[in-house]
Design a protein around this motif. Structure first.
Motif, PDB file in Angstrom:
ATOM      1  N   ASP A  41       0.839  -1.199   0.000  1.00  0.00           N
ATOM      2  CA  ASP A  41       0.000   0.000   0.000  1.00  0.00           C
ATOM      3  C   ASP A  41       0.874   1.250   0.000  1.00  0.00           C
ATOM      4  OD1 ASP A  41      -2.364  -1.549   0.168  1.00  0.00           O
ATOM      5  OD2 ASP A  41      -2.191  -1.642   2.347  1.00  0.00           O
ATOM      6  N   SER A  42       1.969   1.189   0.737  1.00  0.00           N
ATOM      7  CA  SER A  42       2.898   2.319   0.779  1.00  0.00           C
ATOM      8  C   SER A  42       4.302   1.809   1.100  1.00  0.00           C
ATOM      9  CB  SER A  42       2.469   3.352   1.823  1.00  0.00           C
ATOM     10  OG  SER A  42       2.663   2.855   3.129  1.00  0.00           O
ATOM     11  N   ILE A  43       5.281   2.603   0.690  1.00  0.00           N
ATOM     12  CA  ILE A  43       6.688   2.322   0.994  1.00  0.00           C
ATOM     13  C   ILE A  43       7.283   3.617   1.530  1.00  0.00           C
ATOM     14  CG2 ILE A  43       8.941   1.621   0.107  1.00  0.00           C
ATOM     15  CD1 ILE A  43       7.377   0.494  -2.368  1.00  0.00           C
ATOM     16  N   ARG A  44       7.804   3.565   2.733  1.00  0.00           N
ATOM     17  CA  ARG A  44       8.520   4.715   3.299  1.00  0.00           C
ATOM     18  C   ARG A  44       9.963   4.277   3.501  1.00  0.00           C
ATOM     19  NH1 ARG A  44       7.561   9.451   6.878  1.00  0.00           N
ATOM     20  NH2 ARG A  44       9.528   9.785   7.983  1.00  0.00           N
ATOM     21  N   LEU A  45      10.850   4.920   2.778  1.00  0.00           N
ATOM     22  CA  LEU A  45      12.281   4.681   2.923  1.00  0.00           C
ATOM     23  C   LEU A  45      12.861   5.877   3.656  1.00  0.00           C
ATOM     24  CD1 LEU A  45      12.981   3.509  -0.736  1.00  0.00           C
ATOM     25  CD2 LEU A  45      12.526   2.080   1.267  1.00  0.00           C
ATOM     26  N   GLU A  54      18.399  11.897  -1.432  1.00  0.00           N
ATOM     27  CA  GLU A  54      18.278  12.460  -2.789  1.00  0.00           C
ATOM     28  C   GLU A  54      18.364  11.357  -3.843  1.00  0.00           C
ATOM     29  OE1 GLU A  54      20.723  15.426  -5.740  1.00  0.00           O
ATOM     30  OE2 GLU A  54      20.732  15.878  -3.596  1.00  0.00           O
ATOM     31  N   ALA A  55      19.355  10.484  -3.730  1.00  0.00           N
ATOM     32  CA  ALA A  55      19.514   9.393  -4.701  1.00  0.00           C
ATOM     33  C   ALA A  55      18.325   8.447  -4.649  1.00  0.00           C
ATOM     34  CB  ALA A  55      20.813   8.632  -4.435  1.00  0.00           C
ATOM     35  N   GLY A  56      17.849   8.139  -3.450  1.00  0.00           N
ATOM     36  CA  GLY A  56      16.704   7.261  -3.305  1.00  0.00           C
ATOM     37  C   GLY A  56      15.434   7.864  -3.873  1.00  0.00           C
ATOM     38  N   PHE A  65       7.517   4.457  -8.765  1.00  0.00           N
ATOM     39  CA  PHE A  65       6.885   4.258  -7.460  1.00  0.00           C
ATOM     40  C   PHE A  65       6.437   5.567  -6.818  1.00  0.00           C
ATOM     41  CE2 PHE A  65       9.338   0.234  -7.556  1.00  0.00           C
ATOM     42  CZ  PHE A  65       8.301  -0.643  -7.284  1.00  0.00           C
ATOM     43  N   GLY A  66       6.394   6.634  -7.593  1.00  0.00           N
ATOM     44  CA  GLY A  66       6.087   7.956  -7.048  1.00  0.00           C
ATOM     45  C   GLY A  66       4.764   8.065  -6.312  1.00  0.00           C
TER      46      GLY A  66
END
Length: 113
Positions: A41-45, A54-56, A65-66
């Protein structure tokens, strides 16, 4: 293992919010999610390094995956902020971090979060 965990969460009729508290660039999580038939449902890195954030963030956009993923600058040992993470994670990932630190106090604070 990430794909399997997502399948098990879905089978249990739970949400599938993923959190990686020290993601580096986030490549391995994004790779695993890309290969998984079950999408979260969501991805929080998150990572403490602005360079990694920034790179991620670029990697999230490049991989499409925006809409479901975000990248944040954060301290993996800040238990209070981890506990306040929204959406609340169903799958929390810590890989290659805790073994780098000798002090159990830091690790304990992270795990409590």
């Amino acid at each position: 293992m990430i794909g399997l965990a997502l399948v098990r969460l879905k089978e249990a009729k739970r949400s599938t919010n993923v959190l990686d508290i020290a993601a580096g660039h986030g490549r391995y999580v994004l790779d695993a999610v890309s290969k998984s038939e079950t999408k979260p449902d969501s991805i929080r890195l998150q990572d403490y390094s602005p360079v990694n954030v920034e790179a991620g963030g670029r990697m999230i956009e490049e991989r499409g995956f925006g809409k479901t993923a975000s990248f944040h600058e954060a301290d993996a040992f800040d238990g209070d902020k981890l506990a306040a993470t929204t959406p609340r994670p169903d799958l929390a990932i810590v890989s290659g971090l805790y073994e780098l630190f000798r002090h159990n106090t830091q690790i304990s604070a992270s795990l409590k979060g």
